[in-house]
Design a protein around this motif. Structure first.
Motif, PDB file in Angstrom:
ATOM      1  N   TYR A  97       0.816  -1.225   0.000  1.00  0.00           N
ATOM      2  CA  TYR A  97       0.000   0.000   0.000  1.00  0.00           C
ATOM      3  C   TYR A  97       0.846   1.270   0.000  1.00  0.00           C
ATOM      4  CZ  TYR A  97      -4.687  -2.050   0.320  1.00  0.00           C
ATOM      5  OH  TYR A  97      -5.863  -2.687   0.035  1.00  0.00           O
ATOM      6  N   VAL A 223      -6.852  11.467   1.641  1.00  0.00           N
ATOM      7  CA  VAL A 223      -5.916  10.478   1.121  1.00  0.00           C
ATOM      8  C   VAL A 223      -6.332   9.067   1.530  1.00  0.00           C
ATOM      9  CG1 VAL A 223      -3.561   9.653   1.424  1.00  0.00           C
ATOM     10  CG2 VAL A 223      -3.981  12.049   0.877  1.00  0.00           C
ATOM     11  N   GLU A 225      -9.354   8.027   2.061  1.00  0.00           N
ATOM     12  CA  GLU A 225     -10.498   7.666   1.225  1.00  0.00           C
ATOM     13  C   GLU A 225     -10.059   7.146  -0.136  1.00  0.00           C
ATOM     14  OE1 GLU A 225     -14.694   9.975   1.436  1.00  0.00           O
ATOM     15  OE2 GLU A 225     -12.906  11.244   1.448  1.00  0.00           O
ATOM     16  N   ARG A 226      -9.089   7.811  -0.725  1.00  0.00           N
ATOM     17  CA  ARG A 226      -8.598   7.388  -2.032  1.00  0.00           C
ATOM     18  C   ARG A 226      -7.940   6.014  -1.949  1.00  0.00           C
ATOM     19  NH1 ARG A 226     -10.355   9.948  -6.669  1.00  0.00           N
ATOM     20  NH2 ARG A 226     -10.883  12.062  -6.085  1.00  0.00           N
ATOM     21  N   ARG A 227      -7.118   5.829  -0.945  1.00  0.00           N
ATOM     22  CA  ARG A 227      -6.416   4.541  -0.818  1.00  0.00           C
ATOM     23  C   ARG A 227      -7.408   3.417  -0.513  1.00  0.00           C
ATOM     24  NH1 ARG A 227      -1.107   5.172  -1.229  1.00  0.00           N
ATOM     25  NH2 ARG A 227      -0.212   7.194  -0.656  1.00  0.00           N
ATOM     26  N   LYS A 229     -10.504   3.256  -1.488  1.00  0.00           N
ATOM     27  CA  LYS A 229     -11.207   2.944  -2.732  1.00  0.00           C
ATOM     28  C   LYS A 229     -10.343   2.065  -3.635  1.00  0.00           C
ATOM     29  CE  LYS A 229     -13.890   3.066  -6.296  1.00  0.00           C
ATOM     30  NZ  LYS A 229     -15.201   2.414  -6.347  1.00  0.00           N
ATOM     31  N   ARG A 230      -9.109   2.473  -3.832  1.00  0.00           N
ATOM     32  CA  ARG A 230      -8.225   1.725  -4.733  1.00  0.00           C
ATOM     33  C   ARG A 230      -7.866   0.345  -4.197  1.00  0.00           C
ATOM     34  NH1 ARG A 230      -4.854   4.472  -8.453  1.00  0.00           N
ATOM     35  NH2 ARG A 230      -2.961   3.625  -7.560  1.00  0.00           N
ATOM     36  N   GLY A 231      -7.933   0.189  -2.886  1.00  0.00           N
ATOM     37  CA  GLY A 231      -7.686  -1.124  -2.310  1.00  0.00           C
ATOM     38  C   GLY A 231      -8.889  -2.042  -2.388  1.00  0.00           C
TER      39      GLY A 231
ATOM     40  N   GLU B  90     -13.244   2.733 -10.711  1.00  0.00           N
ATOM     41  CA  GLU B  90     -12.482   2.064  -9.668  1.00  0.00           C
ATOM     42  C   GLU B  90     -11.269   2.879  -9.228  1.00  0.00           C
ATOM     43  OE1 GLU B  90     -12.005  -2.068 -10.865  1.00  0.00           O
ATOM     44  OE2 GLU B  90     -14.175  -2.358 -10.846  1.00  0.00           O
ATOM     45  N   CYS B  91     -11.242   4.125  -9.627  1.00  0.00           N
ATOM     46  CA  CYS B  91     -10.202   5.058  -9.158  1.00  0.00           C
ATOM     47  C   CYS B  91      -8.793   4.495  -9.341  1.00  0.00           C
ATOM     48  CB  CYS B  91     -10.441   5.399  -7.691  1.00  0.00           C
ATOM     49  SG  CYS B  91      -9.567   6.902  -7.176  1.00  0.00           S
ATOM     50  N   GLY B  92      -8.636   3.692 -10.374  1.00  0.00           N
ATOM     51  CA  GLY B  92      -7.294   3.188 -10.643  1.00  0.00           C
ATOM     52  C   GLY B  92      -6.904   1.973  -9.812  1.00  0.00           C
ATOM     53  N   ALA B  93      -7.885   1.211  -9.348  1.00  0.00           N
ATOM     54  CA  ALA B  93      -7.562   0.027  -8.541  1.00  0.00           C
ATOM     55  C   ALA B  93      -6.747  -0.988  -9.339  1.00  0.00           C
ATOM     56  CB  ALA B  93      -8.847  -0.624  -8.026  1.00  0.00           C
ATOM     57  N   PHE B  96      -3.296   0.118  -9.464  1.00  0.00           N
ATOM     58  CA  PHE B  96      -2.662  -0.066  -8.157  1.00  0.00           C
ATOM     59  C   PHE B  96      -2.238  -1.517  -7.957  1.00  0.00           C
ATOM     60  CE2 PHE B  96      -3.760  -0.812  -3.467  1.00  0.00           C
ATOM     61  CZ  PHE B  96      -2.474  -0.544  -3.034  1.00  0.00           C
ATOM     62  N   TYR B  97      -3.153  -2.434  -8.155  1.00  0.00           N
ATOM     63  CA  TYR B  97      -2.835  -3.840  -7.881  1.00  0.00           C
ATOM     64  C   TYR B  97      -1.836  -4.416  -8.881  1.00  0.00           C
ATOM     65  CZ  TYR B  97      -5.992  -4.750  -3.960  1.00  0.00           C
ATOM     66  OH  TYR B  97      -6.584  -4.764  -2.719  1.00  0.00           O
ATOM     67  N   HIS B 233      -7.701  -8.606   1.770  1.00  0.00           N
ATOM     68  CA  HIS B 233      -8.988  -9.228   1.452  1.00  0.00           C
ATOM     69  C   HIS B 233      -9.073 -10.700   1.860  1.00  0.00           C
ATOM     70  CE1 HIS B 233     -11.025  -5.910  -0.513  1.00  0.00           C
ATOM     71  NE2 HIS B 233      -9.864  -5.563  -0.990  1.00  0.00           N
TER      72      HIS B 233
ATOM     73  N   TRP D  75      -3.536   7.973  -7.430  1.00  0.00           N
ATOM     74  CA  TRP D  75      -4.919   7.990  -7.916  1.00  0.00           C
ATOM     75  C   TRP D  75      -5.182   9.202  -8.812  1.00  0.00           C
ATOM     76  CZ3 TRP D  75      -3.293   7.928  -2.884  1.00  0.00           C
ATOM     77  CH2 TRP D  75      -3.264   9.152  -2.239  1.00  0.00           C
ATOM     78  N   ILE D 129     -15.208   9.906  -5.769  1.00  0.00           N
ATOM     79  CA  ILE D 129     -14.222   8.955  -5.260  1.00  0.00           C
ATOM     80  C   ILE D 129     -13.961   7.813  -6.239  1.00  0.00           C
ATOM     81  CG2 ILE D 129     -15.961   7.553  -4.039  1.00  0.00           C
ATOM     82  CD1 ILE D 129     -12.447   8.380  -2.762  1.00  0.00           C
TER      83      ILE D 129
END
Lengths: 339, 339, 339, 339
Positions: A97, A223, A225-227, A229-231, B90-93, B96-97, B233, D75, D129
């Protein structure tokens, strides 16, 4: 007899009831824009006597990793105990992360960090472009050895953090057990002691899957909130985790559940006194009775984890909020019978 | 009247009951080593008539991102429709992953990808060290416009994927709606059509928070497990999401719920026929009646999202599994009254 | 007198001449498709008596990080010495390129890893989904304390790596100094001893900016190429770093330069014998003469780095390939005069 | 005849001489603490008539990726032209360095972005978001089609950026060619027009490997330094890239080299007038003469790249700073002979 972990336990009836109740509403807006989610900030601000923002996530690993990623840059150093859950049991979630921050490991008795050791670690950081940048301090409360930091101890660490510009994070997977044991106000070991970010756990103490990042610095909220969401941790049906957390802290349920587990663990600790490898302060009991005794416990049908280095002859027993009295009685006898 | 999204709906009674039932067990081993979780692979293997591995996660975003990260390297190109959820919502999920893979966007009518357009996108990839490496194809079934791919259409895309060495992923947030509408076997639009990875959604169709990555290539399982853990998760109390999924597919519940929503949506579609901006094939209705009509709906107390480009005068209406008949009747009248 | 680091030194005349020569060609294809770059694989394959692929990068940090990212997944554990450059001096570059892998630190005398300590670290890895996955072993040759591993020692570590499925990486920022000191064939401490990936340094020993990832497993080449490109280390004018490396290994230049530095360092070591804090085996001299003596050296105009923990009274002196005899003579006298 | 790319060209004699000169110093402190590196900030501040910080890196890809990673969060959305080098030719380096930011692609004639199109893209960002957060604007100057933005055009884009809180980045791989063509002050298309970050290229125009991130907002400097280090682009022998850049801008060398290339390209453009697919404004010539003509050029021994979509019958010719007059004459005749 299952003493493997408090995360093996079922959901507390009060929390399950809340889930059933919240389902009465045919529909509710998604992504936290519902009446339960909206209550969270207010409810936790009251609990911590400070304006707080609350972000639910599905696991303690997610809470820790997202909180720390919001406090440390990719080139940051996060100072923590060598036995910290974030180091030992999250398969590098914090590194994922954060985008590659580094955990700087510090030794300390009973899985606790002392200010002096923290100061040494700070001093040994190179402080130049080649070294990771000192960014955050993370402690666990209760610790991975079931021990607790007093409000004064937390505040002393908080002072070192502040002096060195470190964000201060607490992994509170068993925060309830610590508060129950200390008999203090939650704030005393959180915002009042300099803590910026708290992973507030409920799952181990009776929830289904409800952990929260509680943040006392509102600037960090965006920040996080953004993390989140992306997680993949911004749930559409946010009312269900919210309802769990609201029920959890309603009328002191969380502390009642934790206190019961702590009390039963203390009984086990008394029975195993001469084998204890850490003081019993919450709901975990660490014993080092050697291999023969450990085998004896297993033969008797007790489920638990070996602990420490390979072959150390040490074991961890965790008492859950719903552990039966019968289990504890039987276990007490077994422990007392160890040689 | 809430037609915002099917993710606003409550939990289906059968699934809530399963959660209550599973809680009867005082304790169960954590992290998927429980009897419910252990049934998942077998149950889904039967459902898909192929050996499958199932990994529960807390959100569709997590399912998509973890699945694609397991199929595409950081320098990979993932081909998808311009309106794909993974691109838009997905805000760039996925980025990210995956560690920074690139979504290559392809146009197509009604949010569907055609093999010809896919072939063009493949051909236009530079194919050298400077270009992202063609890695995966991702489609949504049902699509973000409520449309569906027939088994033949999926298979045709699967053939292009196989020819070009692309892993084939399906975002099945509304997979049930597609299967119900097609009346086919689940496998017909999954493994039998060349799909390697399926994000199998249940949340929008009656679960609380239960999505699954279904993988038909067992070699991928190890990597998915690691990514799930690091994403936070891997839930300790794995029996609760597992029980939701088991109840969801038990006795065809998932298809009954989806069929009902699809049927009601078709009624709305019929009433709004001359304003439809996409064919109504599942539980989503897209209309483009202009601003005045949209204002009229809002004034009447209907909740829904504007759709398309800013100021397009388009709207999306989603019917949930538990949408009341009364709502649908009232909405039908309203739609019929639009000019 | 500058004994700060061999990276302070100028470019060796032979290498500078090569840069001037290569510039005679008005143009050459970019990105490694030139005659100099094409020679690299062949030249290094001959040098290491094994088919090797060579990838030039701009720094040792890049070489280490890209090599390790190609050997360890984001959830991997990379085992290395506590004082390793990748841990201490690269600001988390390995964590960045790997996407968050974890360095597992091992203690050992004189910055060297012993097989027994490596085995303990391997055994202590949890081996489950919660622990990072054992992925790679990285040693430095010469080490950060100027010491060297014999071919037998490298092979013993290589055997542990192979047994445990670890990729074996060598940080050879000062590989020349090690080979020169050992008098062995390069292969003896590389591919013949089980090494998979070598960061072959030239910059500290006379090049301008030329480091190479030498890989003995051709399957890794594709991934390294991608990571190099994305890191911004695939230079368009590839002939210039290639020409540096070709000149560097031509006619044994690299070993002549290293041998000279090693020899001069040995002289300093002899003069400082009773203050040595590590054996002098290559071109680095570690002394622990206490604060007064260190101050004396600084007063005399010597530039060098303090070493070890803050306030340890330790210092590092590095002899460069072009260190003047006069410098060394003067330094020898100074060292001999320390009390 | 090599018209593949200006990155095929050799090093300009003035720059090679500077490298030879700087090597006269037997040693110099590492990592930018040398007299040449220290001059860079001052020299570029004078050049841009504004206090600037300069960070050398080994490639334009590194410059772009590090600059943008310092301006956009993971993001973030980075708005750029569909044909931008950062999208097409860097294998996802921006995504890697940013930790997964998203490039939002915008169409525009001759590879140029227009304010209106930029405003549409801004308006179409969801703003919630679920959408990437608008973070940065990146343009190329000169563009990937050899065209240029006038100072007014840059300023107009800068105004849109400022209004929307976007950092403004310019990929100046061929910045010299743009300045030379415009005859303006460098600042006119940089800081004076609202640019925050400039990738200042020298390699294509006569340097060996010297690119610089020029930053006009001093607050960004710390983060850039960290990212450069972790990317492996903080070179120990920093004086060599610094010396290249100093020589490059000394006495207007950079503009003389660029002007020559531009002028020769204009000659080619005149000869190919009826086949031009973009106006010739700098040193690149784009022609679309069809397959037969392209084959004819190749048969005549001309090296160049096909351009545009597969099979488009388009080609790119790039004139280098050291392209011979003879080459250009011969090429002119060839182009004039195309049907």
């Amino acid at each position: 007899m299952n003493f493997r972990s408090d995360n093996n336990a079922a959901i507390a009836p009060e929390i399950l009831r809340a889930l059933n109740d919240v389902n009465g509403a045919e529909s509710a807006r998604a992504y936290g824009d519902d009446e339960w989610s909206r209550k969270l900030d207010e409810r936790f601000s009251a609990l911590f006597e400070r304006e707080a923002r609350v972000f639910t996530v599905a696991s303690g690993t997610a809470a820790n990793a997202i909180a720390l990623a919001s406090a440390a840059p990719p080139w940051g150093a996060i100072l923590c105990h060598r036995e910290a859950h974030i180091e030992r049991d999250e398969c590098g979630a914090v590194e994922f992360y954060t985008g590659g921050a580094k955990l700087t490991l510090i030794d300390g008795v009973d899985a606790k960090l002392a200010p002096a050791a923290l100061n040494v670690a700070v001093a040994n950081n190179g402080g130049d472009i080649h070294s990771p940048q000192l960014a955050a301090l993370s402690i666990s409360q209760a610790t991975e050895r079931g021990t607790i930091y007093t409000p004064e101890e937390v505040a002393a660490l908080g002072a070192v953090a502040r002096t060195n510009g470190l964000a201060f994070h607490v992994d509170g997977a068993r925060f309830a057990n610590a508060v129950a044991a200390l008999g203090c106000a939650p704030a005393d070991i959180a915002c009042k002691a300099g803590v910026d970010l708290l992973s507030f756990g409920a799952t181990k103490n009776g929830a289904m899957a409800a952990e929260a990042i509680v943040v006392f610095d509102p600037k960090m909220a965006g920040v996080i909130e953004r993390r989140r969401k992306r997680g993949g941790h911004l749930l559409c049906k946010g009312r269900y985790p919210a309802a769990q957390l609201l029920a959890y802290v309603e009328d002191g349920l969380w502390l009642r559940l934790a206190r019961r587990a702590n009390d039963l663990a203390r009984k086990l600790g008394a029975a195993a006194e001469r084998h204890l490898s850490a003081p019993v302060q919450t709901n975990q009991v660490f014993i080092k009775p050697g291999h023969a005794n450990i085998a004896k416990l297993r033969t008797a049908g007790v489920e638990f984890y070996d602990w420490g280095a390979k072959g150390s002859g040490e074991a961890r027993l965790v008492v859950s909020w719903n552990q039966s009295e019968a289990d504890v009685e039987a276990m007490r006898d077994l422990l007392a019978s160890l040689r």
